[in-house]
Design a protein around this motif. Structure first.
Motif, PDB file in Angstrom:
ATOM      1  N   LYS A  84       0.856  -1.195   0.000  1.00  0.00           N
ATOM      2  CA  LYS A  84       0.000   0.000   0.000  1.00  0.00           C
ATOM      3  C   LYS A  84       0.892   1.247   0.000  1.00  0.00           C
ATOM      4  CE  LYS A  84      -3.952  -2.098   2.405  1.00  0.00           C
ATOM      5  NZ  LYS A  84      -4.858  -1.993   3.582  1.00  0.00           N
ATOM      6  N   PRO A  85       1.347   1.648  -1.185  1.00  0.00           N
ATOM      7  CA  PRO A  85       2.261   2.792  -1.267  1.00  0.00           C
ATOM      8  C   PRO A  85       1.658   4.064  -0.664  1.00  0.00           C
ATOM      9  CG  PRO A  85       2.195   1.603  -3.344  1.00  0.00           C
ATOM     10  CD  PRO A  85       1.093   1.057  -2.501  1.00  0.00           C
ATOM     11  N   GLU A  86       2.469   4.764   0.097  1.00  0.00           N
ATOM     12  CA  GLU A  86       2.056   6.016   0.707  1.00  0.00           C
ATOM     13  C   GLU A  86       2.681   7.190  -0.038  1.00  0.00           C
ATOM     14  OE1 GLU A  86       3.360   5.743   4.710  1.00  0.00           O
ATOM     15  OE2 GLU A  86       1.914   4.197   5.275  1.00  0.00           O
ATOM     16  N   MET A  87       2.208   8.376   0.246  1.00  0.00           N
ATOM     17  CA  MET A  87       2.771   9.586  -0.349  1.00  0.00           C
ATOM     18  C   MET A  87       3.866  10.137   0.558  1.00  0.00           C
ATOM     19  SD  MET A  87       1.178   9.771  -3.161  1.00  0.00           S
ATOM     20  CE  MET A  87       1.873  11.335  -3.715  1.00  0.00           C
ATOM     21  N   LEU A  88       4.853  10.734  -0.069  1.00  0.00           N
ATOM     22  CA  LEU A  88       5.958  11.350   0.651  1.00  0.00           C
ATOM     23  C   LEU A  88       6.125  12.779   0.165  1.00  0.00           C
ATOM     24  CD1 LEU A  88       8.512  11.202   2.484  1.00  0.00           C
ATOM     25  CD2 LEU A  88       9.763  10.455   0.447  1.00  0.00           C
ATOM     26  N   GLU A  89       6.167  13.722   1.081  1.00  0.00           N
ATOM     27  CA  GLU A  89       6.419  15.119   0.742  1.00  0.00           C
ATOM     28  C   GLU A  89       7.918  15.359   0.821  1.00  0.00           C
ATOM     29  OE1 GLU A  89       4.149  17.384  -0.325  1.00  0.00           O
ATOM     30  OE2 GLU A  89       2.825  15.629  -0.367  1.00  0.00           O
ATOM     31  N   ASN A  97       7.867  21.664  -0.863  1.00  0.00           N
ATOM     32  CA  ASN A  97       7.815  20.211  -0.974  1.00  0.00           C
ATOM     33  C   ASN A  97       7.152  19.776  -2.269  1.00  0.00           C
ATOM     34  OD1 ASN A  97       8.980  20.027   1.536  1.00  0.00           O
ATOM     35  ND2 ASN A  97       7.080  19.548   2.605  1.00  0.00           N
ATOM     36  N   GLU A  98       7.522  18.588  -2.739  1.00  0.00           N
ATOM     37  CA  GLU A  98       6.862  17.961  -3.885  1.00  0.00           C
ATOM     38  C   GLU A  98       6.409  16.570  -3.478  1.00  0.00           C
ATOM     39  OE1 GLU A  98       8.976  17.869  -7.540  1.00  0.00           O
ATOM     40  OE2 GLU A  98       8.832  20.023  -7.867  1.00  0.00           O
ATOM     41  N   SER A  99       5.277  16.151  -3.987  1.00  0.00           N
ATOM     42  CA  SER A  99       4.704  14.852  -3.618  1.00  0.00           C
ATOM     43  C   SER A  99       5.261  13.735  -4.493  1.00  0.00           C
ATOM     44  CB  SER A  99       3.179  14.891  -3.751  1.00  0.00           C
ATOM     45  OG  SER A  99       2.629  15.844  -2.867  1.00  0.00           O
ATOM     46  N   LEU A 117      17.677   1.259   0.093  1.00  0.00           N
ATOM     47  CA  LEU A 117      17.324   2.604  -0.324  1.00  0.00           C
ATOM     48  C   LEU A 117      15.843   2.712  -0.667  1.00  0.00           C
ATOM     49  CD1 LEU A 117      20.306   3.441  -2.734  1.00  0.00           C
ATOM     50  CD2 LEU A 117      20.104   3.970  -0.293  1.00  0.00           C
ATOM     51  N   LEU A 118      15.265   3.842  -0.320  1.00  0.00           N
ATOM     52  CA  LEU A 118      13.877   4.134  -0.664  1.00  0.00           C
ATOM     53  C   LEU A 118      13.775   4.435  -2.157  1.00  0.00           C
ATOM     54  CD1 LEU A 118      10.932   4.860   0.215  1.00  0.00           C
ATOM     55  CD2 LEU A 118      11.776   7.202   0.559  1.00  0.00           C
ATOM     56  N   VAL A 119      12.791   3.825  -2.819  1.00  0.00           N
ATOM     57  CA  VAL A 119      12.557   4.104  -4.235  1.00  0.00           C
ATOM     58  C   VAL A 119      11.188   4.762  -4.392  1.00  0.00           C
ATOM     59  CG1 VAL A 119      14.070   2.326  -5.178  1.00  0.00           C
ATOM     60  CG2 VAL A 119      11.730   1.729  -4.577  1.00  0.00           C
ATOM     61  N   LEU A 120      11.116   5.688  -5.324  1.00  0.00           N
ATOM     62  CA  LEU A 120       9.926   6.519  -5.478  1.00  0.00           C
ATOM     63  C   LEU A 120       9.382   6.472  -6.891  1.00  0.00           C
ATOM     64  CD1 LEU A 120      11.456   9.653  -3.713  1.00  0.00           C
ATOM     65  CD2 LEU A 120       9.951   7.964  -2.647  1.00  0.00           C
ATOM     66  N   LYS A 121       8.137   6.920  -7.023  1.00  0.00           N
ATOM     67  CA  LYS A 121       7.514   7.193  -8.311  1.00  0.00           C
ATOM     68  C   LYS A 121       6.868   8.571  -8.232  1.00  0.00           C
ATOM     69  CE  LYS A 121       6.122   2.681 -10.225  1.00  0.00           C
ATOM     70  NZ  LYS A 121       4.939   1.925 -10.722  1.00  0.00           N
ATOM     71  N   TYR A 179      16.101  25.707 -11.709  1.00  0.00           N
ATOM     72  CA  TYR A 179      15.415  24.419 -11.641  1.00  0.00           C
ATOM     73  C   TYR A 179      15.126  24.050 -10.192  1.00  0.00           C
ATOM     74  CZ  TYR A 179      16.201  23.533 -16.578  1.00  0.00           C
ATOM     75  OH  TYR A 179      16.182  23.611 -17.937  1.00  0.00           O
ATOM     76  N   VAL A 180      14.065  23.302 -10.001  1.00  0.00           N
ATOM     77  CA  VAL A 180      13.680  22.833  -8.673  1.00  0.00           C
ATOM     78  C   VAL A 180      13.952  21.331  -8.598  1.00  0.00           C
ATOM     79  CG1 VAL A 180      11.797  22.567  -7.025  1.00  0.00           C
ATOM     80  CG2 VAL A 180      11.929  24.623  -8.454  1.00  0.00           C
ATOM     81  N   CYS A 181      14.725  20.918  -7.609  1.00  0.00           N
ATOM     82  CA  CYS A 181      15.150  19.517  -7.532  1.00  0.00           C
ATOM     83  C   CYS A 181      14.809  18.915  -6.176  1.00  0.00           C
ATOM     84  CB  CYS A 181      16.651  19.418  -7.743  1.00  0.00           C
ATOM     85  SG  CYS A 181      17.253  20.244  -9.225  1.00  0.00           S
ATOM     86  N   PRO A 182      14.213  17.731  -6.149  1.00  0.00           N
ATOM     87  CA  PRO A 182      13.951  17.058  -4.878  1.00  0.00           C
ATOM     88  C   PRO A 182      15.254  16.666  -4.191  1.00  0.00           C
ATOM     89  CG  PRO A 182      13.435  15.613  -6.717  1.00  0.00           C
ATOM     90  CD  PRO A 182      13.710  16.962  -7.300  1.00  0.00           C
ATOM     91  N   MET A 183      15.281  16.779  -2.873  1.00  0.00           N
ATOM     92  CA  MET A 183      16.476  16.468  -2.094  1.00  0.00           C
ATOM     93  C   MET A 183      16.410  15.028  -1.576  1.00  0.00           C
ATOM     94  SD  MET A 183      17.694  19.448  -2.495  1.00  0.00           S
ATOM     95  CE  MET A 183      19.122  19.506  -1.421  1.00  0.00           C
ATOM     96  N   PRO A 184      17.531  14.307  -1.595  1.00  0.00           N
ATOM     97  CA  PRO A 184      17.526  12.924  -1.121  1.00  0.00           C
ATOM     98  C   PRO A 184      17.070  12.808   0.330  1.00  0.00           C
ATOM     99  CG  PRO A 184      19.545  13.402  -2.321  1.00  0.00           C
ATOM    100  CD  PRO A 184      18.843  14.712  -2.124  1.00  0.00           C
TER     101      PRO A 184
END
Length: 203
Positions: A84-89, A97-99, A117-121, A179-184
């Motif tokens: 059950k994948p959850e959302m991450l901000e 933040n980006e979802s 490692l956490l993997v995202l979509k 550019y806006v980049c998500p941070m690890p």
């Protein structure tokens, strides 16, 4: 501000997955290195002249900086998909933040240590998983905000995936602050020096 699309070179990534189909190890390694170098050259050409290149001063651009390709940084990982994948901000370089979707984790061995490692979509139907990570080279040999890695889902329901750190790359905000980049995420810090993939501009 413009937003970075983190999926870069998807066709190249997928083609490199299949480059290990040969049973001749020496031939595989040679073909693999050739493909890596060709992909890097193509990226340099795009950065130098591409319409959407993040490089501001293209006349002064003389190519990106990389570690020498090393097949030892191409590893098989166990994919632990969340039922059950959850959302991450995720925090970004803009302060906002980006979802993202927390798809699951990858577990693997590298440089004598176990890693997870956490993997995202970004979207549920994405066929490319996204990993944002830092390691012992971050801020020294590699970009200070961390690097990205794209992981293709060939069939969509793999129990195992290939992580190729030779294809680790910098976010576009490494070259252009617009550019806006998500941070690890903190949990994606690797306690080893991953000397593979793209270096910081100064190296």
């Amino acid at each position: 501000m413009r937003k970075i699309y983190w999926i870069v070179g998807v066709v190249v990534v997928i083609s490199l997955v299949y480059s290990f189909s040969s049973t001749d190890k020496k031939k595989v390694s040679k073909d693999y290195v050739t493909r890596i170098m060709e992909a890097r050259q193509a990226k340099d050409e795009y950065f130098e002249s591409g319409k959407d290149s993040p490089i501001k001063d293209k006349k002064a651009f003389h190519g990106l900086h990389y570690y020498i390709p090393d097949v030892g940084y191409r590893v098989r990982a166990t994919l632990e998909a969340s039922p059950k994948p959850e959302m991450l901000e995720m925090p970004t370089s803009s302060g906002k933040n980006e979802s993202y979707i927390k798809y699951g984790y990858v577990a693997f061995n590298l440089l004598g240590k176990k890693h997870r490692l956490l993997v995202l979509k970004k979207e549920p139907k994405d066929k490319i998983l996204f990993i944002a990570f830092t390691d012992q080279t971050t801020g020294e040999e590699t970009y200070g905000a961390g690097r990205y890695l794209d992981v293709p889902l060939v069939n969509g329901n793999e129990a195992n995936v290939i992580l190729d750190f030779n294809q680790a790359y910098n976010p576009y905000c490494a070259y252009n602050e617009s550019y806006v980049c998500p941070m690890p995420p903190q949990e994606n810090h690797m306690e080893v020096a991953v000397r593979a993939g793209e270096k910081a501009e100064k190296h």
